[in-house]
Every structure is written in C-alpha cells, then in structure tokens.
Design an enzyme around this catalytic site. Structure first.
Site, short mmCIF file in Angstrom:
data_model
loop_
_atom_site.label_atom_id
_atom_site.label_comp_id
_atom_site.label_asym_id
_atom_site.label_seq_id
_atom_site.Cartn_x
_atom_site.Cartn_y
_atom_site.Cartn_z
N SER A 132 0.80 -1.23 0.00
CA SER A 132 0.00 0.00 0.00
C SER A 132 0.84 1.27 0.00
CB SER A 132 -0.94 0.02 1.21
OG SER A 132 -0.20 -0.13 2.41
N ASN A 156 3.83 -5.34 5.83
CA ASN A 156 2.59 -6.02 6.24
C ASN A 156 2.89 -7.31 6.99
OD1 ASN A 156 0.63 -4.15 5.35
ND2 ASN A 156 0.93 -4.84 3.25
#
Length: 184
Positions: A5, A71
């Site tokens: 992201s 992540n």
C-alpha cells in the site's frame, strides 16, 4: 515496482503517489526509463511470491524496486520467514536479469525492540549479502510527521509522497546511471 500500500498510493490519487512522482522525475531528467507499478495494498512477501514470476515474464524489468515486508511485520510474522521470502523474491528477480533495489521499512516501536531491531536490520543485511541497492528507510522523515501521515498512522498522505521520492531518488538514480553506462 513490487510493493504494498505504501507504493500503491493507498487512499490517495495514484498520480500523487511516490511511484508516479518517480516516473515524472525520470521524464523531467530526460530519461526514457519507464516505471511499472505492480504494487497491491495489503500485499505480504508471500503475496509477492505468488505474483512475481508472471510479472517478470510480462515486464522483464532491468531494475526492480522491492518494497515488501511491512505487512508481514505488522502481522507479527517471524523475521526469518520474511527474510526467506525476500531472498526468494530477490533471487527470482536477479535470475531474470533485474537489478534489485530493496526499499527498507521499519515498524512502530510498540512492536518491541526484540522484533523491531531485527526487522530493520534484515533489509541492510539482505542488501549486502544479495548485492542489491538499498533505500534504508523509504518513509524516513515522513513516518513520524503527523501532517504527512493519514489518520491510520501507517500511510503517507499526498503531502508526504515527495518525501518518499526524495528518499528513493538518489538510490534509483545511482543504479539507473550504472546500468545506462554498461549499456552504452
């Protein structure tokens, strides 16, 4: 660009994201290098492994910026597993002829020094042992500035994206120049 992201311009206009800014910077420098952003929000290193072979076949990059692992870290995956996945990603890209630039990430201090330290050091160690370029911390100077970060405290706002580009550009420029010299 294979990332998560941070590089997929999470919750901002993709044209304001640092990867799009990188393409524009290359164009203003008179470069004909093309940036392909294959970043997906939420991706882990394992997700990257499921996608990399098809991406390499489709794109055949000369340089691959690898911005994955955050992540995994935020989910508390073992650092050794993250390292092994990053090694596999690097090996696959290098076997395809791409020069890899690792985009280092860091975790919030609340994850504890016994996890945060080895996580950060992993990028530095891999850059040395796997002969890659290294952006030490892609979000340096951005992550700790509330005005540059979204309310979640993890993702930069559009206003923070130039800072990411500023962190990446010297490393990217160096390796583009090196590759261009070997081709001439």
């Amino acid at each position: 660009m294979l990332g998560d992201s941070i590089s997929a311009a999470y919750r901002i206009d993709t044209e304001s994201g640092w990867v799009s800014l990188l393409q524009r910077k290359l164009e203003t420098e008179g470069s004909d290098w093309r940036v392909v952003n294959a970043s997906v929000s939420g991706d882990t290193t394992l997700d990257g492994l499921t996608r990399i072979d098809a991406l390499l076949d489709e794109i055949s990059p000369q340089i691959m910026i690898l911005e994955l692992g955050a992540n995994d870290g935020l989910r508390g995956y073992p650092v050794e597993s993250i390292r092994e996945n990053l090694i596999d990603l690097i090996d696959r890209a290098q076997s395809d002829g791409a020069f890899v630039i690792l985009a280092g990430m860091q975790l919030p201090p609340n994850y504890g020094h016994r996890y945060v330290g080895p996580f950060k050091e992993m990028y530095e160690e891999l850059a040395k042992t796997k002969n890659t370029g290294l952006i030490p911390f892609l979000m340096d100077g951005v992550a700790a500035v509330d005005e540059l970060m979204q309310d979640d405290g993890l993702h930069p706002k559009a206003e923070g994206q130039p800072g990411l580009l500023a962190n990446a550009w010297p490393v990217v420029q160096k390796h583009i120049n090196e590759i261009s010299e070997t081709v001439d």
